[in-house]
Design a protein around this motif. Structure first.
Motif, short mmCIF file in Angstrom:
data_model
loop_
_atom_site.label_atom_id
_atom_site.label_comp_id
_atom_site.label_asym_id
_atom_site.label_seq_id
_atom_site.Cartn_x
_atom_site.Cartn_y
_atom_site.Cartn_z
N ARG A 144 -111.07 52.53 -128.71
CA ARG A 144 -110.93 51.34 -127.84
C ARG A 144 -111.81 51.07 -126.85
O ARG A 144 -112.83 51.98 -126.28
CB ARG A 144 -109.49 51.61 -127.40
N PRO A 145 -112.19 49.84 -126.75
CA PRO A 145 -113.18 49.55 -125.84
C PRO A 145 -112.78 49.74 -124.42
O PRO A 145 -111.74 49.75 -123.83
CB PRO A 145 -113.52 47.89 -126.34
N PRO A 182 -108.11 40.23 -133.85
CA PRO A 182 -106.77 40.71 -133.66
C PRO A 182 -106.34 40.90 -132.05
O PRO A 182 -105.29 41.19 -131.83
CB PRO A 182 -106.77 41.98 -134.16
N CYS A 183 -107.23 40.48 -131.19
CA CYS A 183 -106.93 40.60 -129.77
C CYS A 183 -105.87 39.65 -129.26
O CYS A 183 -105.02 40.05 -128.46
CB CYS A 183 -108.31 40.37 -128.96
N CYS A 203 -102.55 41.04 -129.33
CA CYS A 203 -102.55 42.51 -129.46
C CYS A 203 -101.85 42.90 -127.67
O CYS A 203 -102.12 42.37 -126.95
CB CYS A 203 -103.89 43.19 -129.26
N ARG A 232 -102.89 45.16 -125.96
CA ARG A 232 -103.68 45.68 -124.90
C ARG A 232 -104.80 44.49 -124.43
O ARG A 232 -105.59 44.82 -123.73
CB ARG A 232 -104.73 46.77 -125.38
N LYS A 233 -104.42 43.27 -124.72
CA LYS A 233 -105.33 42.21 -124.30
C LYS A 233 -105.62 41.96 -122.90
O LYS A 233 -106.60 41.51 -122.49
CB LYS A 233 -105.08 40.95 -125.00
N ASP A 274 -107.82 45.86 -121.78
CA ASP A 274 -109.21 45.74 -121.87
C ASP A 274 -109.96 44.54 -122.04
O ASP A 274 -111.11 44.59 -122.37
CB ASP A 274 -109.43 46.85 -123.04
N ALA A 300 -110.29 42.76 -124.57
CA ALA A 300 -111.13 42.66 -125.60
C ALA A 300 -112.57 43.36 -125.44
O ALA A 300 -113.33 43.04 -126.26
CB ALA A 300 -111.28 41.08 -126.46
N THR A 303 -114.20 40.46 -131.29
CA THR A 303 -113.61 41.55 -130.79
C THR A 303 -114.61 42.46 -130.49
O THR A 303 -115.43 42.64 -131.52
CB THR A 303 -112.47 41.81 -131.67
N CYS A 336 -113.47 48.82 -130.95
CA CYS A 336 -112.32 48.98 -131.13
C CYS A 336 -112.06 49.17 -132.63
O CYS A 336 -112.64 48.32 -133.43
CB CYS A 336 -111.63 47.58 -130.86
N LEU A 348 -109.84 48.27 -134.50
CA LEU A 348 -109.19 46.90 -134.87
C LEU A 348 -110.14 46.08 -135.32
O LEU A 348 -109.78 44.95 -136.11
CB LEU A 348 -108.22 46.51 -134.13
FE1 SF4 Z 1 -106.43 44.93 -128.85
FE2 SF4 Z 1 -108.65 43.62 -129.01
FE3 SF4 Z 1 -108.41 45.45 -127.12
FE4 SF4 Z 1 -108.80 46.08 -129.74
S1 SF4 Z 1 -110.33 45.22 -128.42
S2 SF4 Z 1 -107.36 46.97 -128.49
S3 SF4 Z 1 -107.47 44.25 -130.49
S4 SF4 Z 1 -107.24 43.68 -127.16
#
Ligand code: SF4
Ligand code: FES
Length: 356
Positions: free
Chosen positions: A227-228, A292-293, A296, A298-299, A302, A304, A320, A324, A326
């Motif tokens: 994950r970023p 996919p952010c 998501c 987690r947006k 992180d 994105a 993205t 990540c 994804l």
């Molecule tokens: Fe979700 Fe985008 Fe973060 Fe990946 S980079 S975890 S798809 S918000």
């Protein structure tokens, strides 16, 4: 909120992993003292709490003590990010007397030859050892910033020992981030996955062994992450960077992103730029995000990832971050790392001003 005050691009070192832009600014074009004082006033009014004096080498500025004193008078926490090379006992004392709160000292290697090779100058390790001593003698707390890559990761244990010996309260085990000069030197710096795994084991053991003595910050490099990171704590959310000529940037590498217009403190106030500049608003919040952010969970954790890394690896700063899993380009990013780390390390391209 934090302000990175990049006072100058002048530096006695030439590290091939420098995050400064490839096109460095000359000393003659730097902002003057009065403008920096105004920036510090405006930053404090805007809600900035910490100012990180950086560069290049901020000690190259003769007015550094004045700027630190001014920042302290504005109620800002002050941190000096330095190579330590030009530091004397007298200057360390003057910085402390001006109100400096903390110093962050970089370390290239624990062996003299490696330090000179990775820093592109002479006698670096001895001069840094002296810098750590004079900073501590001046009563300043220090963080050691150990920049790690394929050529020095086998010295990580010794880096940790050095941090303790230097009297640092904190050590950043900072795997190279691939922007600026580091991106250009990526194949010369990229570690292997087993090197990263070994580093993680060493840090885990050291954190237990040195609990109460040394705090160790450690982040897995993006190319081997799943994950970023929330780069800059999210674009335009907590961080601004003023470069040596007065451009106000959402991150230190933002000038690599084509099409962004950067306002300058020579023409506008920091508050105006923070609120209204097209560069700060381009990737602020979540509305700009692609899938996919966009959907998501987690947006807002992180944000994105890193825009500059997305640009460097996909050609699109709005994609993205490939760190990540994804991202459709995650596997490709991992393959780049594996292939470059497995190949022979090319010669370094050192950070230099044009024409030097
Ligand atoms: Fe979700 Fe985008 Fe973060 Fe990946 S980079 S975890 S798809 S918000
Ligand atoms: Fe620019 Fe991450 S370095 S957004």
């Amino acid at each position: 909120m934090a302000l990175l005050a990049e006072l100058t691009h002048r530096c006695p070192l030439a590290c091939p992993y420098c995050s400064n832009p490839l096109q460095l600014e000359r000393g003659t074009d730097e902002l003057d003292t009065e403008t920096w004082r105004r920036i510090l006033d405006e930053a404090a009014r805007l809600g900035v709490l910490q100012v990180h004096f950086s560069g290049g080498e901020p000690l190259a500025r003769r007015d550094l003590e004045h700027l630190i004193a001014h920042a302290a008078a504005c109620g800002l926490y002050t941190n000096l990010i330095t190579s330590g090379l030009p530091l004397s006992a007298a200057r360390a004392g003057a910085l402390a007397a001006a109100g400096l709160d903390h110093a962050q000292l970089s370390l290239q290697d624990t062996e003299a030859a490696g330090a000179d090779l990775f820093g592109g100058a002479h006698n670096i390790l001895a001069r840094k050892t002296e810098a750590a001593a004079v900073l501590r003698a001046a009563g300043l707390p220090i963080t050691l910033n150990a920049v790690m890559h394929r050529r020095n990761l086998h010295h990580l244990d010794a880096m940790i020992d050095t941090a303790v010996r230097f009297g640092a309260g904190r050590l950043e085990v900072a795997h190279v981030q691939y922007y600026g000069w580091a991106l250009r030197n990526r194949a010369a710096l990229m570690p292997t996955r087993p090197q990263i795994d070994r580093a993680t084991e060493i840090v885990t053991a050291a954190r237990t062994r040195l609990s109460g003595v040394l705090v160790i910050d450690y982040v897995v490099p993006d190319y081997y992450a799943s994950r970023p990171k929330a780069c800059m704590g999210g674009w335009g959310q907590r961080f601004l960077n003023v470069d040596p000529v007065g451009r106000v940037l959402p991150c230190h590498a933002a000038t690599t992103i084509p099409g962004l217009q950067f306002d300058t403190v020579r023409e506008k106030s920091l508050a105006e730029i923070w609120a209204d500049s097209t560069a700060f608003n381009r990737f602020r919040g979540t509305d700009w995000m692609p899938e996919p952010c966009r959907s998501c969970e987690r947006k807002e954790i992180d944000w994105a990832g890193c825009r500059c890394q997305a640009l460097a690896l996909t050609g699109d700063a709005a994609a993205t971050d490939p760190a990540c899993t994804l991202s459709p380009l995650h596997t490709e990013m991992f393959s780049i790392a594996q292939n470059e780390a497995a190949g022979d390390a090319p010669e370094f391209i050192y950070r230099r001003m044009d024409g030097e």
